[in-house]
Each structure stands twice: as structure tokens, then as C-alpha cells.
Motif scaffolding. Structure first.
Motif, PDB file in Angstrom:
ATOM      1  N   SER A 121      -1.900  -2.186  -6.102  1.00 17.26           N
ATOM      2  CA  SER A 121      -1.307  -3.586  -5.979  1.00 17.26           C
ATOM      3  C   SER A 121      -2.581  -4.467  -5.959  1.00 17.26           C
ATOM      4  O   SER A 121      -3.513  -4.127  -5.430  1.00 17.26           O
ATOM      5  CB  SER A 121      -0.651  -3.618  -4.594  1.00 17.26           C
ATOM      6  OG  SER A 121      -1.344  -3.257  -3.512  1.00 17.26           O
ATOM      7  N   GLU A 145      -5.059  -6.582  -2.725  1.00 14.86           N
ATOM      8  CA  GLU A 145      -4.967  -5.377  -1.819  1.00 14.86           C
ATOM      9  C   GLU A 145      -4.127  -5.716  -0.588  1.00 14.86           C
ATOM     10  O   GLU A 145      -3.961  -6.625   0.051  1.00 14.86           O
ATOM     11  CB  GLU A 145      -6.147  -5.002  -1.420  1.00 14.86           C
ATOM     12  CG  GLU A 145      -6.952  -5.942  -0.771  1.00 14.86           C
ATOM     13  CD  GLU A 145      -8.445  -5.620  -0.494  1.00 14.86           C
ATOM     14  OE1 GLU A 145      -8.968  -4.485  -0.876  1.00 14.86           O
ATOM     15  OE2 GLU A 145      -9.440  -6.506  -0.075  1.00 14.86           O
ATOM     16  N   LYS A 146      -3.369  -4.579  -0.087  1.00 18.68           N
ATOM     17  CA  LYS A 146      -2.688  -4.741   1.067  1.00 18.68           C
ATOM     18  C   LYS A 146      -3.599  -4.490   2.280  1.00 18.68           C
ATOM     19  O   LYS A 146      -4.557  -3.621   2.336  1.00 18.68           O
ATOM     20  CB  LYS A 146      -1.584  -3.568   0.940  1.00 18.68           C
ATOM     21  CG  LYS A 146      -0.543  -3.712  -0.169  1.00 18.68           C
ATOM     22  CD  LYS A 146       0.431  -2.703  -0.051  1.00 18.68           C
ATOM     23  CE  LYS A 146       1.593  -2.741  -1.216  1.00 18.68           C
ATOM     24  NZ  LYS A 146       2.455  -1.844  -1.318  1.00 18.68           N
ATOM     25  N   LYS A 147      -3.054  -5.074   3.390  1.00 16.30           N
ATOM     26  CA  LYS A 147      -3.919  -4.806   4.500  1.00 16.30           C
ATOM     27  C   LYS A 147      -3.811  -3.491   5.049  1.00 16.30           C
ATOM     28  O   LYS A 147      -4.760  -2.916   5.779  1.00 16.30           O
ATOM     29  CB  LYS A 147      -3.410  -5.654   5.792  1.00 16.30           C
ATOM     30  CG  LYS A 147      -3.617  -7.214   5.430  1.00 16.30           C
ATOM     31  CD  LYS A 147      -3.452  -8.096   6.590  1.00 16.30           C
ATOM     32  CE  LYS A 147      -3.812  -9.746   6.033  1.00 16.30           C
ATOM     33  NZ  LYS A 147      -3.562 -10.452   7.181  1.00 16.30           N
ATOM     34  N   SER A 148      -2.667  -2.985   4.902  1.00 15.36           N
ATOM     35  CA  SER A 148      -2.736  -1.486   5.346  1.00 15.36           C
ATOM     36  C   SER A 148      -3.350  -0.342   4.533  1.00 15.36           C
ATOM     37  O   SER A 148      -3.769   0.470   4.755  1.00 15.36           O
ATOM     38  CB  SER A 148      -1.166  -1.052   5.095  1.00 15.36           C
ATOM     39  OG  SER A 148      -0.668  -1.106   3.865  1.00 15.36           O
ATOM     40  N   THR A 149      -3.758  -0.815   2.996  1.00 18.02           N
ATOM     41  CA  THR A 149      -4.547   0.128   2.394  1.00 18.02           C
ATOM     42  C   THR A 149      -5.646  -0.698   1.649  1.00 18.02           C
ATOM     43  O   THR A 149      -5.640  -0.989   0.428  1.00 18.02           O
ATOM     44  CB  THR A 149      -3.728   0.787   1.072  1.00 18.02           C
ATOM     45  OG1 THR A 149      -2.907  -0.209   0.590  1.00 18.02           O
ATOM     46  CG2 THR A 149      -2.505   1.845   1.947  1.00 18.02           C
ATOM     47  N   TRP A 157      -7.059  -0.921  -4.377  1.00 22.12           N
ATOM     48  CA  TRP A 157      -6.987  -1.967  -5.335  1.00 22.12           C
ATOM     49  C   TRP A 157      -7.057  -1.736  -6.771  1.00 22.12           C
ATOM     50  O   TRP A 157      -6.603  -2.465  -7.444  1.00 22.12           O
ATOM     51  CB  TRP A 157      -7.418  -3.097  -4.740  1.00 22.12           C
ATOM     52  CG  TRP A 157      -9.020  -3.066  -4.874  1.00 22.12           C
ATOM     53  CD1 TRP A 157      -9.748  -2.593  -3.900  1.00 22.12           C
ATOM     54  CD2 TRP A 157     -10.108  -3.153  -5.907  1.00 22.12           C
ATOM     55  NE1 TRP A 157     -11.108  -2.521  -4.133  1.00 22.12           N
ATOM     56  CE2 TRP A 157     -11.200  -2.839  -5.388  1.00 22.12           C
ATOM     57  CE3 TRP A 157      -9.689  -3.632  -7.079  1.00 22.12           C
ATOM     58  CZ2 TRP A 157     -12.292  -2.931  -6.351  1.00 22.12           C
ATOM     59  CZ3 TRP A 157     -10.934  -3.689  -8.044  1.00 22.12           C
ATOM     60  CH2 TRP A 157     -12.239  -3.415  -7.532  1.00 22.12           C
TER      61      TRP A 157
END
Length: 112
Positions: free
Chosen positions: A28, A31-35, A39
Motif C-alpha cells: 500500500s 504506507e500504513k501506520k501499522s506497517t 511500502w
């Protein structure tokens, strides 16, 4: 031409890779805060250079993987020419990718 490291183990020279290696990942962006470290959607390695890029190629990082094996120093600004070359090689490679899996990839058993 087959590339093997066997000559290296017996003290002989071996051929260096002449073509870049490409990877495509489903990641994604943004980038997601959880990962936050997941990215990268595209990667290319050409000689000592490794470029990783987001799925829309709007963000990328460049590393000299020989001098910086832990990929701590993003060199995209210091080596803009290499960065452009590798981004362009990803764009060219993208044109060659299939839009989805074709029937040739599936075994006859799977088609039953």
C-alpha cells in the motif's frame, strides 16, 4: 548464459550479471501506520544499485548495496542519473508485465 558462483569457490573469476533483476510486490501507498516499513511495490537491482519504489513510483529510494549492505543511506539525490535510469527501467518493465495470470500458468489438473 547461466550464472553460477561455483568458480568463486574454487578461486576463479565468474561472470557478473549484465541484466537488471526486477520484483513486484503488492504494497500500500501511502504506507500504513501499522506497517510503516511495508511500502515497497517495485524493486530493481542493477550491478551495485538497488532502487525500491512505491506502487505509483511517486516515492523511491536508491542504495549502493555493495558499499551499504544494510541500506541505511538513501542516495537518490546524490545519484539522480542512476535513479532516473532505474525508474525508467521499471517503467519499461511494467509495459512488459501481463495484466493478470494467463491460462498457460495453470496446470491441466487445476482446470478440472
Amino acid at each position: 548464459m547461466e550464472l553460477t558462483k561455483q568458480p568463486l569457490f574454487i578461486g576463479q573469476e565468474y561472470a557478473l550479471r549484465t541484466k537488471p533483476l526486477f520484483w513486484k510486490f503488492d504494497s500500500s501507498w501511502p504506507e500504513k501506520k501499522s506497517t510503516p516499513n511495508h511500502w515497497v511495490s517495485y524493486a530493481v537491482v542493477d550491478q551495485n544499485w538497488k532502487l525500491v519504489a512505491s506502487n505509483d513510483l511517486s516515492y523511491f529510494e536508491l542504495y549502493d548495496i555493495v558499499a551499504d549492505t544494510y541500506e541505511k543511506n538513501n542516495l537518490k539525490e546524490q545519484h539522480a542519473d542512476v535513479t532516473r535510469k532505474l525508474i525508467n527501467s521499471i517503467k519499461q518493465w511494467q509495459k512488459e508485465l501481463p495484466t493478470g495470470p494467463c491460462e498457460k500458468l495453470f496446470s491441466k489438473e487445476r482446470q478440472k
